[in-house]
Design a protein around this motif. Structure first.
Motif, PDB file in Angstrom:
ATOM      1  N   ASN A 196      41.278  21.905  15.738  1.00 44.86           N
ATOM      2  CA  ASN A 196      41.957  22.694  16.783  1.00 44.86           C
ATOM      3  C   ASN A 196      42.579  23.934  16.151  1.00 44.86           C
ATOM      4  O   ASN A 196      42.642  24.044  14.932  1.00 44.86           O
ATOM      5  CB  ASN A 196      43.105  21.911  17.421  1.00 44.86           C
ATOM      6  CG  ASN A 196      42.699  20.568  17.986  1.00 44.86           C
ATOM      7  OD1 ASN A 196      43.519  19.674  18.063  1.00 44.86           O
ATOM      8  ND2 ASN A 196      41.447  20.404  18.374  1.00 44.86           N
ATOM      9  N   ALA A 199      48.273  27.427  17.123  1.00 41.85           N
ATOM     10  CA  ALA A 199      49.144  28.591  17.305  1.00 41.85           C
ATOM     11  C   ALA A 199      50.555  28.029  17.311  1.00 41.85           C
ATOM     12  O   ALA A 199      50.927  27.292  18.224  1.00 41.85           O
ATOM     13  CB  ALA A 199      48.818  29.261  18.629  1.00 41.85           C
ATOM     14  N   ALA A 217      39.598  31.176  19.987  1.00 42.50           N
ATOM     15  CA  ALA A 217      39.491  29.885  20.703  1.00 42.50           C
ATOM     16  C   ALA A 217      38.334  29.928  21.691  1.00 42.50           C
ATOM     17  O   ALA A 217      37.546  28.968  21.785  1.00 42.50           O
ATOM     18  CB  ALA A 217      40.801  29.593  21.428  1.00 42.50           C
ATOM     19  N   ILE A 224      43.867  24.449  21.693  1.00 46.58           N
ATOM     20  CA  ILE A 224      45.100  24.986  21.113  1.00 46.58           C
ATOM     21  C   ILE A 224      46.127  23.862  21.060  1.00 46.58           C
ATOM     22  O   ILE A 224      46.405  23.213  22.066  1.00 46.58           O
ATOM     23  CB  ILE A 224      45.650  26.137  21.990  1.00 46.58           C
ATOM     24  CG1 ILE A 224      44.639  27.282  22.081  1.00 46.58           C
ATOM     25  CG2 ILE A 224      46.996  26.624  21.466  1.00 46.58           C
ATOM     26  CD1 ILE A 224      44.405  28.038  20.794  1.00 46.58           C
ATOM     27  N   THR A 226      49.991  23.298  20.059  1.00 47.71           N
ATOM     28  CA  THR A 226      51.124  24.182  19.797  1.00 47.71           C
ATOM     29  C   THR A 226      52.469  23.497  20.017  1.00 47.71           C
ATOM     30  O   THR A 226      52.528  22.359  20.473  1.00 47.71           O
ATOM     31  CB  THR A 226      50.998  25.428  20.709  1.00 47.71           C
ATOM     32  OG1 THR A 226      51.956  26.391  20.321  1.00 47.71           O
ATOM     33  CG2 THR A 226      51.207  25.067  22.165  1.00 47.71           C
ATOM     34  N   LEU A 255      45.723  31.691  27.007  1.00 48.48           N
ATOM     35  CA  LEU A 255      45.639  30.416  26.278  1.00 48.48           C
ATOM     36  C   LEU A 255      45.993  29.188  27.114  1.00 48.48           C
ATOM     37  O   LEU A 255      45.770  28.057  26.675  1.00 48.48           O
ATOM     38  CB  LEU A 255      46.575  30.467  25.058  1.00 48.48           C
ATOM     39  CG  LEU A 255      46.071  31.321  23.898  1.00 48.48           C
ATOM     40  CD1 LEU A 255      47.190  31.612  22.913  1.00 48.48           C
ATOM     41  CD2 LEU A 255      44.926  30.618  23.186  1.00 48.48           C
ATOM     42  N   PHE A 260      44.603  23.356  26.340  1.00 47.99           N
ATOM     43  CA  PHE A 260      45.918  23.675  25.756  1.00 47.99           C
ATOM     44  C   PHE A 260      46.771  22.409  25.653  1.00 47.99           C
ATOM     45  O   PHE A 260      46.975  21.707  26.648  1.00 47.99           O
ATOM     46  CB  PHE A 260      46.618  24.703  26.646  1.00 47.99           C
ATOM     47  CG  PHE A 260      47.986  25.124  26.181  1.00 47.99           C
ATOM     48  CD1 PHE A 260      48.140  26.225  25.337  1.00 47.99           C
ATOM     49  CD2 PHE A 260      49.121  24.440  26.596  1.00 47.99           C
ATOM     50  CE1 PHE A 260      49.408  26.617  24.907  1.00 47.99           C
ATOM     51  CE2 PHE A 260      50.392  24.830  26.171  1.00 47.99           C
ATOM     52  CZ  PHE A 260      50.534  25.919  25.333  1.00 47.99           C
TER      53      PHE A 260
END
Ligand SMILES: [Zn+2]
Length: 451
Positions: A196, A199, A217, A224, A226, A255, A260
């Motif tokens: 992955n 971020a 991405a 992502i 995060t 994003l 996500f």
């Protein structure tokens, strides 16, 4: 009626089985057959005339899907027992050893400890994200785990964040994003690894940089992973810089979508939650680390919005069973009571199938079903704290411990047997990680063991 003889690499018999498959959630006195790394038999009956290479008597044991632990930083085992009492995440806190200061050998020793800890407690997939991810993936792959790793990506100068200054440097962004891309290039064809992009957070990534991450991405089809709404420091900083919430910043960068994974989600508004739900984004709930820092994520609101919630241990020790309990009780404290829509089955799903869903792997892992990958955990339920077994699921969530795990299997391969790792030397890993941790704490001038 006789059946065609079937061959199995492993056959577990006499088990109490929690499947995480809603069509038949519980099998008592059940049997799991594994062939070529997949579940080939799951029933209360044993297959007739089966040819079995390895038969395991699982009477007195509970079998569950392997746990999916989507957000941890194995190297940060070095700060356990200290950092959570100092106020905030280690990377933001002065006087705490930093991952970036570790040598590759030190990182290797600590990554092995973090992965072993998670694996002993029944995690079959870990989503490790941090610096030195190249080394982390190597050692965790050798240990046989399934992985969703990522390199920590940011363009803030973390060396200055601990001093209260958020300074962005495009060179740092380029270095971390390049490292993340290299990690993907190296492991993209591995059957147990899905890289992955981590971020790091909306306060530690500038908006132009987040758009660059979004381009990568999209081009590579990566998820992502995060930190989102982890602290007031983050959301205040983001608001001041952009006039937006962290969620909006990710959304505007392109994003926020069904790829996500937002870790923590403590400081999110109703509007943020609605945006996440519209996008099909996933929450990675970290109940124990959040509570240890005096914070709650509003999980009842996530549930009401229909968000998919997974759970993860972050910098706390890797006991996903204890974590289910924390998720259950912190949700109930917020609700002020017990309700039908916040029960052991919900947190069990969070530790298993919901985590798989967040990775888009729920057709392969996350529940025990014929045809799925043989990633499973076997716990001893003969201990006094597990008796009586009226509700195996209730017991798992309310009274079991990670230490009850006796066997862990990934793709049919037994990684833990009789509570001990089969591929690595646990004592050696502990010895090396202890020595490294003393070195790095000594380097920041905090030699606790000499007092
Ligand atoms: Zn984290």
């Amino acid at each position: 009626m006789t059946e065609t003889p079937q061959t199995f690499d492993t056959l577990l018999t006499g088990a109490t089985i929690l499947t995480a498959d809603p069509t038949r959630p519980l099998l008592r006195d059940g049997c799991v057959g594994v062939r070529d790394g997949r579940i080939a038999w799951l029933d209360q009956r044993e297959p007739e005339a089966a040819q079995v290479t390895r038969r395991i008597d699982a009477r007195g044991h509970l079998v569950t899907p392997g746990f999916v632990n989507l957000h941890l930083h194995a190297i940060l085992t070095m700060v356990r027992g200290i950092a959570s009492d100092e106020g905030f995440a280690p990377s933001y806190t002065p006087g705490i050893p930093k991952g970036t200061d570790l040598t590759p050998d030190q990182a290797r020793a600590l990554a092995r400890l973090g992965a072993l800890d998670a694996m002993l407690f029944g995690s079959t997939l870990i989503g490790d994200n941090f610096v030195h991810a190249d080394i982390g993936v190597e050692v965790m792959e050798e240990m046989g785990l399934r992985l969703a790793p990522s390199w920590r990506i940011h363009d803030v100068d973390f060396g200055r964040v601990a001093g209260g200054e958020w300074h962005f440097d495009h060179k740092i962004g380029e270095q971390t994003l390049t490292a993340a891309i290299d990690l993907h290039d190296r492991w993209k064809d591995h059957p147990r690894i899905e890289v992955n992009l981590a971020a790091h957070a909306a306060d530690t990534c500038s908006e132009p940089f987040l758009r660059e991450i979004a381009d990568v991405a999209h081009q590579r089809g990566l998820r992502i992973n995060t930190h989102l709404g982890q602290s007031t420091a983050e959301v205040d900083r983001v608001q001041e810089r952009t006039g937006k919430s962290s969620t909006q910043v990710f959304e505007d960068a392109g994003l926020l979508n069904d790829r996500f994974l937002g870790g923590h989600c403590i400081y999110v508004t109703d509007d943020d939650i609605a945006r996440m739900a519209r996008a099909g984004a996933h929450v990675v709930h970290i109940p124990k680390a959040n509570a240890a820092s005096g914070r709650f994520a509003p999980t009842p609101k996530f549930r009401d919005a229909g968000l998919n919630m997974a759970i993860a241990t972050d910098t706390q020790h890797g006991d996903m069973i204890e974590l289910m309990r924390w998720a259950l009780v912190t949700g109930r404290v917020q609700q002020g009571g017990v309700s039908d829509d916040w029960q052991p089955s919900h947190v069990f799903d969070m530790a298993t199938i919901n985590g798989a869903r967040a990775l888009g792997q729920d057709d392969q892992i996350g529940s025990l079903e014929v045809g799925k990958q043989a990633d499973l955990v076997m716990l001893d339920i003969r201990h006094p704290h597990q008796v009586p077994q009226i509700s195996p699921l209730g017991n798992l969530v309310h009274t079991a411990h990670g230490r009850d795990v006796r066997l862990v299997m990934v793709v049919g391969d037994i990684l833990i047997e009789d509570g001990r790792p089969t591929k690595v030397d646990a004592e050696e890993i502990c010895r090396e990680a202890e020595a490294v941790s003393r070195q790095v704490w000594g380097d920041v001038g905090r030699c606790y063991w000499e007092s």
